[in-house]
Design an enzyme around this catalytic site. Structure first.
Site, PDB file in Angstrom:
ATOM      1  N   ASN A   6       0.925  -1.290   0.018  1.00 22.05           N
ATOM      2  CA  ASN A   6       0.011   0.269   0.118  1.00 22.05           C
ATOM      3  C   ASN A   6       0.827   1.199  -0.422  1.00 22.05           C
ATOM      4  O   ASN A   6       1.941   1.445   1.050  1.00 22.05           O
ATOM      5  CB  ASN A   6      -1.097   0.022   1.330  1.00 22.05           C
ATOM      6  CG  ASN A   6      -1.957   1.607   1.260  1.00 22.05           C
ATOM      7  OD1 ASN A   6      -1.887   2.373   0.909  1.00 22.05           O
ATOM      8  ND2 ASN A   6      -3.139   0.978   1.644  1.00 22.05           N
ATOM      9  N   HIS A   9       0.916   6.242   1.602  1.00 19.45           N
ATOM     10  CA  HIS A   9       1.535   7.402   2.785  1.00 19.45           C
ATOM     11  C   HIS A   9       2.668   7.893   1.917  1.00 19.45           C
ATOM     12  O   HIS A   9       3.620   8.791   2.252  1.00 19.45           O
ATOM     13  CB  HIS A   9       2.420   6.437   3.889  1.00 19.45           C
ATOM     14  CG  HIS A   9       1.209   6.391   4.603  1.00 19.45           C
ATOM     15  ND1 HIS A   9      -0.242   7.154   5.705  1.00 19.45           N
ATOM     16  CD2 HIS A   9       0.370   5.258   5.530  1.00 19.45           C
ATOM     17  CE1 HIS A   9      -0.879   6.922   6.125  1.00 19.45           C
ATOM     18  NE2 HIS A   9      -0.555   5.588   6.088  1.00 19.45           N
ATOM     19  N   HIS A  42      -5.884   3.700  -1.713  1.00 13.90           N
ATOM     20  CA  HIS A  42      -6.791   4.061  -1.606  1.00 13.90           C
ATOM     21  C   HIS A  42      -7.750   5.144  -1.603  1.00 13.90           C
ATOM     22  O   HIS A  42      -7.147   6.709  -1.293  1.00 13.90           O
ATOM     23  CB  HIS A  42      -7.472   4.137   0.735  1.00 13.90           C
ATOM     24  CG  HIS A  42      -8.126   4.137   1.107  1.00 13.90           C
ATOM     25  ND1 HIS A  42      -8.864   4.220   1.964  1.00 13.90           N
ATOM     26  CD2 HIS A  42      -9.416   4.684   1.089  1.00 13.90           C
ATOM     27  CE1 HIS A  42     -10.061   4.638   2.303  1.00 13.90           C
ATOM     28  NE2 HIS A  42     -10.964   4.550   1.132  1.00 13.90           N
ATOM     29  N   ARG A  44      -9.951   7.787  -1.143  1.00 14.82           N
ATOM     30  CA  ARG A  44     -11.070   8.439  -0.137  1.00 14.82           C
ATOM     31  C   ARG A  44     -11.400   9.465  -0.872  1.00 14.82           C
ATOM     32  O   ARG A  44     -10.719  10.472  -1.489  1.00 14.82           O
ATOM     33  CB  ARG A  44     -10.013   9.030   0.690  1.00 14.82           C
ATOM     34  CG  ARG A  44      -9.177   7.313   2.019  1.00 14.82           C
ATOM     35  CD  ARG A  44      -8.587   8.081   3.194  1.00 14.82           C
ATOM     36  NE  ARG A  44      -9.852   8.919   3.871  1.00 14.82           N
ATOM     37  CZ  ARG A  44      -9.998   7.943   4.941  1.00 14.82           C
ATOM     38  NH1 ARG A  44      -9.295   6.877   5.414  1.00 14.82           N
ATOM     39  NH2 ARG A  44     -11.294   8.417   5.973  1.00 14.82           N
ATOM     40  N   ARG A  48      -7.368  12.513   0.180  1.00 12.62           N
ATOM     41  CA  ARG A  48      -6.752  13.193   1.174  1.00 12.62           C
ATOM     42  C   ARG A  48      -4.734  13.280   0.488  1.00 12.62           C
ATOM     43  O   ARG A  48      -4.025  13.246   0.609  1.00 12.62           O
ATOM     44  CB  ARG A  48      -6.698  12.690   2.602  1.00 12.62           C
ATOM     45  CG  ARG A  48      -6.637  11.827   2.941  1.00 12.62           C
ATOM     46  CD  ARG A  48      -6.981  10.995   4.740  1.00 12.62           C
ATOM     47  NE  ARG A  48      -8.148  11.474   4.829  1.00 12.62           N
ATOM     48  CZ  ARG A  48      -8.216  11.349   5.958  1.00 12.62           C
ATOM     49  NH1 ARG A  48      -7.546  10.348   7.378  1.00 12.62           N
ATOM     50  NH2 ARG A  48     -10.242  11.342   6.260  1.00 12.62           N
ATOM     51  N   GLU A  69      -8.901   0.443  -2.488  1.00 10.69           N
ATOM     52  CA  GLU A  69      -9.615   0.237  -1.694  1.00 10.69           C
ATOM     53  C   GLU A  69     -10.718   1.645  -2.177  1.00 10.69           C
ATOM     54  O   GLU A  69      -9.884   3.091  -2.212  1.00 10.69           O
ATOM     55  CB  GLU A  69      -9.179   0.160  -0.177  1.00 10.69           C
ATOM     56  CG  GLU A  69      -8.083  -0.323   0.235  1.00 10.69           C
ATOM     57  CD  GLU A  69      -7.053  -0.423   1.093  1.00 10.69           C
ATOM     58  OE1 GLU A  69      -6.340  -0.981   1.572  1.00 10.69           O
ATOM     59  OE2 GLU A  69      -7.385   0.902   1.612  1.00 10.69           O
ATOM     60  N   THR A 100      -7.981   3.477   8.126  1.00 19.85           N
ATOM     61  CA  THR A 100      -9.852   2.691   8.096  1.00 19.85           C
ATOM     62  C   THR A 100      -9.193   1.968   9.444  1.00 19.85           C
ATOM     63  O   THR A 100      -8.758   1.983   9.797  1.00 19.85           O
ATOM     64  CB  THR A 100      -9.547   1.771   7.130  1.00 19.85           C
ATOM     65  OG1 THR A 100     -10.036   2.653   6.166  1.00 19.85           O
ATOM     66  CG2 THR A 100     -11.290   0.689   6.936  1.00 19.85           C
ATOM     67  N   GLU A 150     -10.864  -9.304   2.731  1.00 19.31           N
ATOM     68  CA  GLU A 150      -9.845  -8.882   2.962  1.00 19.31           C
ATOM     69  C   GLU A 150     -10.639  -8.391   4.911  1.00 19.31           C
ATOM     70  O   GLU A 150     -10.744  -7.799   5.103  1.00 19.31           O
ATOM     71  CB  GLU A 150      -9.024  -7.775   3.095  1.00 19.31           C
ATOM     72  CG  GLU A 150      -7.758  -7.272   3.719  1.00 19.31           C
ATOM     73  CD  GLU A 150      -7.642  -6.090   3.075  1.00 19.31           C
ATOM     74  OE1 GLU A 150      -6.116  -5.475   3.521  1.00 19.31           O
ATOM     75  OE2 GLU A 150      -7.472  -5.582   1.665  1.00 19.31           O
ATOM     76  N   HIS A 190      -4.077  -4.432   7.993  1.00 18.48           N
ATOM     77  CA  HIS A 190      -4.385  -3.415   9.227  1.00 18.48           C
ATOM     78  C   HIS A 190      -3.220  -4.063  10.125  1.00 18.48           C
ATOM     79  O   HIS A 190      -3.125  -4.504  10.516  1.00 18.48           O
ATOM     80  CB  HIS A 190      -5.360  -3.261   9.538  1.00 18.48           C
ATOM     81  CG  HIS A 190      -6.203  -2.109   9.249  1.00 18.48           C
ATOM     82  ND1 HIS A 190      -5.648  -0.419   8.932  1.00 18.48           N
ATOM     83  CD2 HIS A 190      -6.690  -1.558  11.371  1.00 18.48           C
ATOM     84  CE1 HIS A 190      -6.464  -0.266   9.645  1.00 18.48           C
ATOM     85  NE2 HIS A 190      -5.940  -0.067  10.999  1.00 18.48           N
ATOM     86  N   HIS A 213       1.448   0.856   5.842  1.00 17.06           N
ATOM     87  CA  HIS A 213       2.164   2.330   7.158  1.00 17.06           C
ATOM     88  C   HIS A 213       3.882   1.593   7.048  1.00 17.06           C
ATOM     89  O   HIS A 213       5.037   1.895   7.165  1.00 17.06           O
ATOM     90  CB  HIS A 213       1.565   2.758   7.636  1.00 17.06           C
ATOM     91  CG  HIS A 213       2.195   3.337   8.842  1.00 17.06           C
ATOM     92  ND1 HIS A 213       3.121   3.049   9.756  1.00 17.06           N
ATOM     93  CD2 HIS A 213       2.123   4.466   8.959  1.00 17.06           C
ATOM     94  CE1 HIS A 213       3.140   4.372  10.632  1.00 17.06           C
ATOM     95  NE2 HIS A 213       3.272   5.061   9.901  1.00 17.06           N
TER      96      HIS A 213
END
Length: 236
Positions: A6, A9, A42, A44, A48, A69, A100, A150, A190, A213
């Site tokens: 992912n 970030h 993702h 959003r 963001r 996502e 999330t 997931e 996550h 992350h």
């Protein structure tokens, strides 16, 4: 176990200055060169981090599976039916959350999930549902028959000490068994990090981990390619 990286970030860092660098598309290329099997982002509602421009470029660039996502909204549906990623993962979303925080409440939102699942499939896009590893949710998911579930590993990620002995790992494994029995592929994501990722190998039905992350944080110190390779060594 496969790895989807992912890169949200990376885009978060770019958006901090509303500039051009670092480019998440470049990050996706580096992650795949290091061995990642796919890329996750993702989209959003508040945009963001990942922007629509990123999605179109990633669609042209990513060689593995591009997973996006998104919340169950008309806005995301319109964009993603045009972009056509390999997979859309339906997630809950709130403007005031940092990331999330939990899985979809399929018991309350079953009809809505069924509607969006059908609309994305109509566009030829595989659909995953991001859910908590609890029996009631798994029961609904088994009836909805998404391509993938997931499992939300937030509680597993909070475990300190020995994650391989955690009841939360057992809970993930049991949820994976239920989903697998229903013919649904199982992924996990996550708060998976370099301390707990290896423990997931105790759940053989979990065929892919989505990790963001921890990898980006590690990449800030050692570089993205090395961070991805180190994670792959842990989960193989």
């Amino acid at each position: 176990m496969k790895l989807s990286v992912n890169i949200d970030h990376i885009a978060t860092l770019r958006q901090a200055r509303h500039g051009r660098d670092p480019d998440p598309v470049a990050a996706a290329i580096l992650a795949e060169l290091a061995g990642a099997h796919g890329i996750t982002v993702h989209l959003r509602g508040d945009r963001r981090h990942i922007q629509e421009r990123d999605l179109y470029l990633l669609r042209e660039t990513v060689r593995g599976r591009l997973n996006v996502e998104a919340a169950m909204t008309p806005d995301a549906l319109k964009v993603l039916r045009e972009v056509k990623p390999d997979q859309v993962t339906l997630v809950p979303e709130r403007d005031d959350e940092v990331t999330t925080e939990g899985g979809l409440d399929l018991v309350a939102r079953r009809a809505e999930a069924a509607e969006y699942l059908a609309l994305y499939r109509e566009a030829g896009i595989s659909v995953s549902l991001f859910i908590n590893p609890d029996p009631a949710t798994l029961k609904v998911a088994a009836k909805l028959k998404p391509d993938v579930v997931e499992l939300n590993t937030l509680e597993f990620g909070k475990v300190t000490g020995h994650p391989e002995r955690s009841p939360e790992l057992t809970r993930v494994g049991e949820a994976a068994r239920i989903a697998g029995k229903a013919g649904i592929d199982v992924h996990a994501g996550h708060d998976i990090n370099y301390r707990n990722a290896a423990a997931l190998k105790a759940c053989p039905l979990v065929v892919e981990a989505s990790i963001g992350h921890a990898i980006v944080a590690r990449a800030a110190l050692v570089g993205l390619e090395r961070a991805v390779r180190e994670m792959l060594e842990l989960i193989r």
